[in-house]
Design a protein around this motif. Structure first.
Motif, mmCIF file in Angstrom:
data_model
loop_
_atom_site.group_PDB
_atom_site.id
_atom_site.type_symbol
_atom_site.label_atom_id
_atom_site.label_comp_id
_atom_site.label_asym_id
_atom_site.label_seq_id
_atom_site.Cartn_x
_atom_site.Cartn_y
_atom_site.Cartn_z
ATOM 1 N N LEU A 23 -9.156 -79.528 6.049
ATOM 2 C CA LEU A 23 -8.099 -79.389 7.055
ATOM 3 C C LEU A 23 -8.734 -79.083 8.405
ATOM 4 C CD1 LEU A 23 -5.648 -77.216 4.947
ATOM 5 C CD2 LEU A 23 -5.406 -79.643 5.507
ATOM 6 N N PRO A 24 -8.001 -79.269 9.490
ATOM 7 C CA PRO A 24 -8.550 -78.883 10.801
ATOM 8 C C PRO A 24 -8.868 -77.390 10.822
ATOM 9 C CG PRO A 24 -6.444 -80.039 11.045
ATOM 10 C CD PRO A 24 -6.648 -79.800 9.592
ATOM 11 N N ALA A 25 -9.860 -77.001 11.605
ATOM 12 C CA ALA A 25 -10.229 -75.580 11.691
ATOM 13 C C ALA A 25 -9.059 -74.757 12.221
ATOM 14 C CB ALA A 25 -11.454 -75.409 12.576
ATOM 15 N N LEU A 26 -8.378 -75.272 13.228
ATOM 16 C CA LEU A 26 -7.175 -74.625 13.764
ATOM 17 C C LEU A 26 -5.978 -75.395 13.216
ATOM 18 C CD1 LEU A 26 -8.315 -74.058 17.445
ATOM 19 C CD2 LEU A 26 -8.008 -72.323 15.681
ATOM 20 N N LEU A 27 -5.301 -74.804 12.254
ATOM 21 C CA LEU A 27 -4.235 -75.465 11.518
ATOM 22 C C LEU A 27 -2.866 -75.016 12.030
ATOM 23 C CD1 LEU A 27 -3.580 -77.269 9.058
ATOM 24 C CD2 LEU A 27 -3.577 -75.180 7.699
ATOM 25 N N PRO A 28 -2.082 -75.909 12.646
ATOM 26 C CA PRO A 28 -0.744 -75.523 13.087
ATOM 27 C C PRO A 28 0.180 -75.358 11.874
ATOM 28 C CG PRO A 28 -1.271 -77.761 13.813
ATOM 29 C CD PRO A 28 -2.420 -77.270 13.006
ATOM 30 N N VAL A 29 0.900 -74.237 11.833
ATOM 31 C CA VAL A 29 1.855 -73.965 10.752
ATOM 32 C C VAL A 29 3.099 -73.313 11.342
ATOM 33 C CG1 VAL A 29 0.116 -73.686 8.937
ATOM 34 C CG2 VAL A 29 0.862 -71.703 10.228
ATOM 35 N N LYS A 30 4.192 -73.412 10.622
ATOM 36 C CA LYS A 30 5.399 -72.652 10.964
ATOM 37 C C LYS A 30 5.325 -71.321 10.229
ATOM 38 C CE LYS A 30 7.562 -75.816 13.341
ATOM 39 N NZ LYS A 30 7.902 -75.688 14.719
ATOM 40 N N SER A 31 6.002 -70.324 10.746
ATOM 41 C CA SER A 31 5.918 -68.979 10.182
ATOM 42 C C SER A 31 6.237 -68.941 8.685
ATOM 43 C CB SER A 31 6.825 -68.025 10.947
ATOM 44 O OG SER A 31 8.149 -68.538 10.989
ATOM 45 N N GLN A 32 7.185 -69.721 8.239
ATOM 46 C CA GLN A 32 7.543 -69.709 6.817
ATOM 47 C C GLN A 32 6.516 -70.427 5.948
ATOM 48 O OE1 GLN A 32 9.222 -71.332 9.202
ATOM 49 N NE2 GLN A 32 10.024 -73.281 8.461
ATOM 50 N N ASP A 33 5.553 -71.124 6.563
ATOM 51 C CA ASP A 33 4.538 -71.855 5.810
ATOM 52 C C ASP A 33 3.161 -71.206 5.853
ATOM 53 O OD1 ASP A 33 6.427 -73.837 5.168
ATOM 54 O OD2 ASP A 33 6.062 -74.844 7.080
ATOM 55 N N VAL A 34 3.059 -69.985 6.405
ATOM 56 C CA VAL A 34 1.778 -69.270 6.434
ATOM 57 C C VAL A 34 1.334 -69.043 4.997
ATOM 58 C CG1 VAL A 34 0.717 -67.049 7.013
ATOM 59 C CG2 VAL A 34 2.212 -68.177 8.652
ATOM 60 N N ASP A 35 0.035 -69.143 4.756
ATOM 61 C CA ASP A 35 -0.485 -69.016 3.397
ATOM 62 C C ASP A 35 -1.532 -67.909 3.330
ATOM 63 O OD1 ASP A 35 -0.737 -69.589 0.721
ATOM 64 O OD2 ASP A 35 -1.595 -71.583 1.004
ATOM 65 N N GLU A 36 -1.681 -67.327 2.160
ATOM 66 C CA GLU A 36 -2.680 -66.281 1.943
ATOM 67 C C GLU A 36 -4.079 -66.858 2.106
ATOM 68 O OE1 GLU A 36 -1.491 -65.273 -1.978
ATOM 69 O OE2 GLU A 36 0.183 -64.058 -1.300
ATOM 70 N N GLY A 37 -4.987 -66.031 2.607
ATOM 71 C CA GLY A 37 -6.368 -66.463 2.787
ATOM 72 C C GLY A 37 -6.654 -66.974 4.186
ATOM 73 N N TYR A 38 -5.648 -67.059 5.005
ATOM 74 C CA TYR A 38 -5.827 -67.516 6.381
ATOM 75 C C TYR A 38 -5.731 -66.344 7.341
ATOM 76 C CZ TYR A 38 -5.548 -72.391 5.017
ATOM 77 O OH TYR A 38 -5.821 -73.612 4.453
ATOM 78 N N ARG A 39 -6.304 -66.511 8.504
ATOM 79 C CA ARG A 39 -6.121 -65.586 9.617
ATOM 80 C C ARG A 39 -5.229 -66.305 10.614
ATOM 81 N NH1 ARG A 39 -11.895 -63.499 11.397
ATOM 82 N NH2 ARG A 39 -10.663 -61.786 12.184
ATOM 83 N N LEU A 40 -4.442 -65.563 11.365
ATOM 84 C CA LEU A 40 -3.576 -66.160 12.370
ATOM 85 C C LEU A 40 -4.158 -65.933 13.753
ATOM 86 C CD1 LEU A 40 -0.119 -64.968 11.000
ATOM 87 C CD2 LEU A 40 -1.215 -67.198 10.683
ATOM 88 N N VAL A 41 -3.937 -66.886 14.627
ATOM 89 C CA VAL A 41 -4.283 -66.690 16.033
ATOM 90 C C VAL A 41 -3.137 -65.882 16.623
ATOM 91 C CG1 VAL A 41 -4.752 -67.774 18.246
ATOM 92 C CG2 VAL A 41 -5.567 -68.847 16.145
ATOM 93 N N GLY A 42 -3.455 -64.685 17.090
ATOM 94 C CA GLY A 42 -2.438 -63.791 17.610
ATOM 95 C C GLY A 42 -2.353 -63.848 19.120
ATOM 96 N N PRO A 43 -1.557 -62.967 19.681
ATOM 97 C CA PRO A 43 -1.433 -62.906 21.138
ATOM 98 C C PRO A 43 -2.797 -62.700 21.788
ATOM 99 C CG PRO A 43 0.206 -61.518 20.079
ATOM 100 C CD PRO A 43 -0.732 -61.974 19.009
ATOM 101 N N GLY A 44 -3.007 -63.353 22.889
ATOM 102 C CA GLY A 44 -4.269 -63.228 23.600
ATOM 103 C C GLY A 44 -5.400 -64.023 22.969
ATOM 104 N N GLY A 45 -5.095 -64.806 21.930
ATOM 105 C CA GLY A 45 -6.123 -65.618 21.294
ATOM 106 C C GLY A 45 -7.022 -64.864 20.331
ATOM 107 N N ARG A 46 -6.633 -63.656 19.935
ATOM 108 C CA ARG A 46 -7.422 -62.894 18.955
ATOM 109 C C ARG A 46 -6.992 -63.288 17.547
ATOM 110 N NH1 ARG A 46 -5.302 -58.605 21.846
ATOM 111 N NH2 ARG A 46 -4.381 -57.949 19.893
ATOM 112 N N LEU A 47 -7.957 -63.321 16.637
ATOM 113 C CA LEU A 47 -7.632 -63.613 15.242
ATOM 114 C C LEU A 47 -7.195 -62.332 14.540
ATOM 115 C CD1 LEU A 47 -10.534 -66.018 14.228
ATOM 116 C CD2 LEU A 47 -8.177 -66.608 14.771
ATOM 117 N N THR A 48 -6.173 -62.437 13.717
ATOM 118 C CA THR A 48 -5.699 -61.291 12.944
ATOM 119 C C THR A 48 -6.616 -61.060 11.757
ATOM 120 O OG1 THR A 48 -4.330 -62.615 11.462
ATOM 121 C CG2 THR A 48 -3.292 -61.857 13.517
ATOM 122 N N ALA A 49 -6.346 -59.989 11.034
ATOM 123 C CA ALA A 49 -6.988 -59.784 9.736
ATOM 124 C C ALA A 49 -6.477 -60.879 8.801
ATOM 125 C CB ALA A 49 -6.641 -58.403 9.199
#
Length: 105
Positions: free
Chosen positions: A14-40
């Motif tokens: 898959l692409p390194a930056l994977l666009p998803v909708k909130s209901q499709d977030v999956d375990e094992g991924y980090r999210l790009v948060g506000p300010g471009g920081r990655l979440t846990a």
């Protein structure tokens, strides 16, 4: 770190930056948060059945650091596999920062 029962090779296709909708977030991924920081790392995703707006309208994303974030369905987010080895361009990550973010619980 937790073990995620997902095909690592499939995640790398898959692409390194994977666009998803909130209901499709999956375990094992980090999210790009506000300010471009990655979440846990996302460790659990729960659709909220008893939300005041009705069932299947909100999702709670639990992160490895113990924080929980509630999102309405349909919020566009960007996910990155927790073990992503491809270099991420900081400009691309900053551009993927969400316009809106969920509510911490």
């Amino acid at each position: 770190m937790m073990a995620f029962y997902r095909d690592e090779r499939a995640a790398r296709r898959l692409p390194a930056l994977l666009p998803v909708k909130s209901q499709d977030v999956d375990e094992g991924y980090r999210l790009v948060g506000p300010g471009g920081r990655l979440t846990a790392v996302v460790v659990h995703v729960q659709w909220v059945d008893n939300h005041p707006a009705g069932p299947d309208t909100h999702v709670v994303v639990s992160l490895e650091d113990g924080s929980d974030i509630e999102f309405p369905f349909g919020v566009p987010l960007t996910a990155v596999w927790h073990a992503e080895r491809r270099p991420l361009d900081p400009a691309d990550v900053a551009a993927a920062a969400p316009a809106s973010w969920g509510r911490p619980l």
